[in-house]
Each structure stands twice: as structure tokens, then as C-alpha cells.
Write a protein that holds these residues in place. Structure first.
Motif, PDB file in Angstrom:
ATOM      1  N   UNK A   1       0.765  -1.044  -0.065  1.00 29.96           N
ATOM      2  CA  UNK A   1       0.062   0.079   0.002  1.00 29.96           C
ATOM      3  C   UNK A   1       0.982   1.302  -0.061  1.00 29.96           C
ATOM      4  N   UNK A   2       1.019   1.887  -1.157  1.00 28.70           N
ATOM      5  CA  UNK A   2       1.661   3.216  -1.213  1.00 28.70           C
ATOM      6  C   UNK A   2       1.082   4.555  -1.168  1.00 28.70           C
ATOM      7  N   UNK A   3       1.284   5.179  -0.346  1.00 33.87           N
ATOM      8  CA  UNK A   3       0.486   6.516  -0.262  1.00 33.87           C
ATOM      9  C   UNK A   3       1.119   7.605  -1.072  1.00 33.87           C
ATOM     10  N   UNK A   4       2.421   7.313  -1.537  1.00 36.85           N
ATOM     11  CA  UNK A   4       3.145   8.600  -2.138  1.00 36.85           C
ATOM     12  C   UNK A   4       3.294   7.921  -3.596  1.00 36.85           C
ATOM     13  N   UNK A   5       2.526   9.057  -4.403  1.00 37.93           N
ATOM     14  CA  UNK A   5       2.540   8.943  -5.747  1.00 37.93           C
ATOM     15  C   UNK A   5       3.896   8.873  -6.571  1.00 37.93           C
ATOM     16  N   UNK A   6       4.925   9.514  -6.040  1.00 33.79           N
ATOM     17  CA  UNK A   6       6.152   9.463  -6.484  1.00 33.79           C
ATOM     18  C   UNK A   6       6.923   8.140  -6.272  1.00 33.79           C
ATOM     19  N   UNK A   7       6.573   7.647  -5.233  1.00 35.98           N
ATOM     20  CA  UNK A   7       7.183   6.278  -4.941  1.00 35.98           C
ATOM     21  C   UNK A   7       6.672   5.252  -5.883  1.00 35.98           C
ATOM     22  N   UNK A   8       5.253   5.158  -5.891  1.00 33.04           N
ATOM     23  CA  UNK A   8       4.485   4.410  -6.941  1.00 33.04           C
ATOM     24  C   UNK A   8       5.292   4.641  -8.278  1.00 33.04           C
ATOM     25  N   UNK A   9       5.187   5.773  -8.789  1.00 31.97           N
ATOM     26  CA  UNK A   9       5.545   6.243 -10.151  1.00 31.97           C
ATOM     27  C   UNK A   9       7.203   5.431 -10.557  1.00 31.97           C
ATOM     28  N   UNK A  10       7.837   5.671  -9.545  1.00 28.94           N
ATOM     29  CA  UNK A  10       9.609   5.352  -9.357  1.00 28.94           C
ATOM     30  C   UNK A  10       9.431   3.743  -9.732  1.00 28.94           C
ATOM     31  N   UNK A  11       8.771   3.109  -8.919  1.00 25.47           N
ATOM     32  CA  UNK A  11       8.610   1.749  -8.720  1.00 25.47           C
ATOM     33  C   UNK A  11       7.782   1.135 -10.119  1.00 25.47           C
ATOM     34  N   UNK A  12       6.918   1.657 -10.478  1.00 19.90           N
ATOM     35  CA  UNK A  12       6.270   1.501 -11.777  1.00 19.90           C
ATOM     36  C   UNK A  12       7.293   1.556 -12.764  1.00 19.90           C
ATOM     37  N   UNK A  13       7.978   2.449 -13.107  1.00 17.90           N
ATOM     38  CA  UNK A  13       9.142   2.630 -14.092  1.00 17.90           C
ATOM     39  C   UNK A  13       9.832   1.387 -14.099  1.00 17.90           C
TER      40      UNK A  13
ATOM     41  N   UNK B   1      15.678   5.181 -18.129  1.00 20.30           N
ATOM     42  CA  UNK B   1      14.948   4.549 -16.724  1.00 20.30           C
ATOM     43  C   UNK B   1      15.725   5.396 -15.555  1.00 20.30           C
ATOM     44  N   UNK B   2      16.999   5.168 -15.579  1.00 26.94           N
ATOM     45  CA  UNK B   2      17.702   5.797 -14.458  1.00 26.94           C
ATOM     46  C   UNK B   2      17.485   7.275 -14.248  1.00 26.94           C
ATOM     47  N   UNK B   3      17.514   7.854 -15.470  1.00 22.53           N
ATOM     48  CA  UNK B   3      17.292   9.495 -15.445  1.00 22.53           C
ATOM     49  C   UNK B   3      15.835   9.781 -15.010  1.00 22.53           C
ATOM     50  N   UNK B   4      14.895   8.930 -15.626  1.00 18.96           N
ATOM     51  CA  UNK B   4      13.354   9.338 -15.382  1.00 18.96           C
ATOM     52  C   UNK B   4      13.360   9.120 -13.768  1.00 18.96           C
ATOM     53  N   UNK B   5      13.607   7.803 -13.241  1.00 15.28           N
ATOM     54  CA  UNK B   5      13.665   7.538 -11.891  1.00 15.28           C
ATOM     55  C   UNK B   5      14.229   8.580 -10.706  1.00 15.28           C
ATOM     56  N   UNK B   6      15.419   9.082 -11.146  1.00 14.63           N
ATOM     57  CA  UNK B   6      16.184   9.965 -10.529  1.00 14.63           C
ATOM     58  C   UNK B   6      15.466  11.231 -10.511  1.00 14.63           C
ATOM     59  N   UNK B   7      14.898  11.657 -11.561  1.00 16.61           N
ATOM     60  CA  UNK B   7      14.095  12.856 -11.790  1.00 16.61           C
ATOM     61  C   UNK B   7      12.882  13.189 -10.873  1.00 16.61           C
ATOM     62  N   UNK B   8      12.203  12.004 -10.870  1.00 14.71           N
ATOM     63  CA  UNK B   8      11.135  11.686  -9.979  1.00 14.71           C
ATOM     64  C   UNK B   8      11.320  11.773  -8.669  1.00 14.71           C
ATOM     65  N   UNK B   9      12.370  11.083  -8.176  1.00 15.02           N
ATOM     66  CA  UNK B   9      12.948  11.201  -6.777  1.00 15.02           C
ATOM     67  C   UNK B   9      13.240  12.424  -6.469  1.00 15.02           C
ATOM     68  N   UNK B  10      14.137  13.290  -7.352  1.00 19.31           N
ATOM     69  CA  UNK B  10      14.224  14.678  -6.934  1.00 19.31           C
ATOM     70  C   UNK B  10      12.899  15.583  -6.925  1.00 19.31           C
ATOM     71  N   UNK B  11      12.166  15.369  -7.673  1.00 20.77           N
ATOM     72  CA  UNK B  11      10.958  16.111  -7.598  1.00 20.77           C
ATOM     73  C   UNK B  11      10.124  15.801  -6.478  1.00 20.77           C
ATOM     74  N   UNK B  12      10.258  14.663  -5.862  1.00 18.20           N
ATOM     75  CA  UNK B  12       9.536  14.104  -4.568  1.00 18.20           C
ATOM     76  C   UNK B  12      10.339  14.698  -3.371  1.00 18.20           C
ATOM     77  N   UNK B  13      11.616  15.036  -3.385  1.00 22.98           N
ATOM     78  CA  UNK B  13      12.091  15.584  -2.363  1.00 22.98           C
ATOM     79  C   UNK B  13      12.376  17.087  -2.505  1.00 22.98           C
TER      80      UNK B  13
END
Length: 91
Positions: free
Chosen positions: A3-15, A53-65
Motif C-alpha cells: 500500500x503506497x501512499x506516495x504517488x512519486x514512490x509508486x511512479x518510481x517503482x512502476x518505471x 529509466x535511471x534518469x527518469x527515476x532519479x528525476x522523479x525522486x528529485x521532484x519528490x524531495x
């Protein structure tokens, strides 16, 4: 299961799951064709998937923090990513 409440974490895992599916499909295609030449072509196509994928996931992580970390720390993280790509591309 999860159960993921954070949409950024979900998007990162999905990628990452999509990336894993692409990698597994490529491995199965290599086995199906059974030729070194074809396997090298498939591997060359995969060479674009990993860094993207690495760039996209890193970008999402940076947006999240972004709101939680100082601008200086974000700059250091960004510099680290740039150095990774610089190191990969150096002969």
C-alpha cells in the motif's frame, strides 16, 4: 500486498517494473532467435533503456524531495548524476 501512499514512490517503482519487463522480454527474444548477431542488436537497443529509466527515476525522486531538501543538496545530487554519466561515457 503493498500500500503506497506516495504517488512519486509508486511512479518510481512502476518505471522500474516496466524496465524489468523490457529487459526480460529482450532476454527471451535473444533466446528465441538464438543468433549472436540478433542478440547484439537487441542488446544495443537495451543500452538506451537503462540510462533513460535511471534518469527518469532519479528525476522523479528529485521532484519528490524538492520541497524537503535544500537547494545546495539538490545541486550536489544533480552533480552526482552528471558525474555518473560522465564516468560512463569516458574511454
Amino acid at each position: 500486498m503493498f500500500f503506497v501512499t506516495d504517488k512519486i514512490v509508486f511512479a518510481m517503482a512502476l518505471l522500474r517494473c516496466i524496465s524489468a519487463t523490457i529487459e526480460m522480454s529482450a532476454a527471451l527474444l535473444m533466446l528465441k532467435f538464438g543468433r549472436v548477431e540478433t542478440a547484439l542488436k537487441i542488446n544495443a537497443a537495451l543500452a538506451m533503456v537503462g540510462p533513460t529509466v535511471m534518469v527518469l527515476v532519479t528525476t522523479l525522486g528529485l521532484v519528490g524531495i524538492a520541497g524537503k531538501v535544500s537547494l545546495t543538496k539538490l545541486g550536489i545530487i544533480f552533480s552526482g548524476v552528471v558525474l555518473i554519466f560522465y564516468g560512463i561515457n569516458r574511454p
